[in-house]
Design an enzyme around this catalytic site. Sequence first.
Site, short mmCIF file in Angstrom:
data_model
loop_
_atom_site.label_atom_id
_atom_site.label_comp_id
_atom_site.label_asym_id
_atom_site.label_seq_id
_atom_site.Cartn_x
_atom_site.Cartn_y
_atom_site.Cartn_z
N LYS A 114 0.83 -1.21 0.00
CA LYS A 114 0.00 0.00 0.00
C LYS A 114 0.87 1.26 0.00
O LYS A 114 0.56 2.23 -0.70
CB LYS A 114 -0.95 -0.01 1.19
CG LYS A 114 -2.12 -0.98 0.96
CD LYS A 114 -3.03 -1.11 2.15
CE LYS A 114 -4.07 -2.19 1.90
NZ LYS A 114 -4.62 -2.75 3.14
N LYS A 198 -3.79 -10.01 -10.06
CA LYS A 198 -4.82 -10.36 -9.08
C LYS A 198 -6.00 -9.37 -9.20
O LYS A 198 -5.78 -8.16 -9.29
CB LYS A 198 -4.23 -10.25 -7.67
CG LYS A 198 -5.26 -10.39 -6.56
CD LYS A 198 -4.71 -9.92 -5.22
CE LYS A 198 -5.76 -10.01 -4.15
NZ LYS A 198 -6.43 -8.84 -3.70
N LYS A 201 -10.18 -4.45 -6.08
CA LYS A 201 -10.89 -3.16 -6.20
C LYS A 201 -9.91 -2.05 -6.50
O LYS A 201 -10.20 -1.13 -7.25
CB LYS A 201 -11.59 -2.82 -4.88
CG LYS A 201 -12.75 -3.67 -4.52
CD LYS A 201 -13.17 -3.37 -3.08
CE LYS A 201 -13.68 -4.61 -2.39
NZ LYS A 201 -13.07 -4.84 -1.07
#
Length: 328
Positions: A114, A198, A201
């Site tokens: 992230k 993968k 969202k």
Amino acid sequence: MKRNVRILSGIQPTGILHIGNYFGMMRPAIALQDEGEALYFIADYHALTSLRDPLALRENSRRVALDFLACGLNPDKAALFRQSDVPQVTELAWILSTVTPVSRLELAHSYKDKIARGATAAAGLFTYPVLMAADILIYDSDIVPVGKDQKQHLEIARDIATRINETFGSMREGQVLNLPEARIQAQTEVVPGIDGQKMSKSYGNTIDIFGDEKEMRKRVMSIVTDSTPVEAPKDPDTSTIVQLYALVASKEEVEEMREQFRKGGCGYGDFKKQLFEKLWDYFAPMRKRRDEILRHQDYIESVLAQGAGRANSIADGVMKRVRKAVGL
Ligand code: ADP
Ligand code: TRP
């Protein structure tokens, strides 16, 4: 007396649910509701680490509940609730954080990913796995069905539970926290998105479970392929189309598609059409159930309230034990 096996999982309400969420987490979770006492929650505290739009958070949370029910979660068998309706988890997270080495959290892939993708290094993002450990441990969970990307978080939860038990467990009173186990479905470990990465969202490569027909078709038709000409043989083993088809088609149908790939003479566009048809049909009963639930909006809130009641009663019991063990 040994109680029922307790099954627990959570999903963040950070966006619209996609077929990766469905095959990786929701379908196995729904199947497990018949095998023990299931508790499934909407991880809204966790979502705050990336979503700062209160209206969207509230709406997404309601939508996740709706979609879970539409996909087959049976509230008579499984409790469905919002994470924030059990605020005791934040207390347990604090207690767990006092035994969690910073070095352990620094190794978390999901945090590193992230940050690499531009997220601010907020303390809450860093301690995300501690809150997740609290989610799991506060219900004495035995089995946690999740996608492969959550495996490391489960290892951290077990590690933290072990540390608590070693620090505060006693011969007389026994273990403070129950050690959970991850349940990861091998054949759907990672569902690929339309770009072959993968499905997620946050990568903009999803096929949503409840998109309308036009949208789902458009997403399937935009699956990235190579430029092998129609007549040439194609490799079924590296194809996203075949991988997704295998999730919804029978073994024979998949073998037939693989054979057509190898033979050549059929273009990717045709394979994508076959995939779309299967996907659309697969989710038809769930769309029907979803429309029914939408006609009874109060139903969602009543399911969540009932789930929260059950979750709170378990959490209160475990917190009493933890508070006593640590000296609060
Ligand atoms: P996303 O990556 O889209 O934000 P989440 O992190 O909210 O998804 O994941 C919710 C659950 O769905 C987790 O258990 C996760 O492992 C599972 N999951 C998400 N994407 C996939 C995927 N592409 N394949 C398999 N499981 C997935
Ligand atoms: N981190 C999980 C995800 O992104 C969501 C989650 C939060 C969770 N707490 C949990 C999953 C506890 C299983 C158990 O998918």
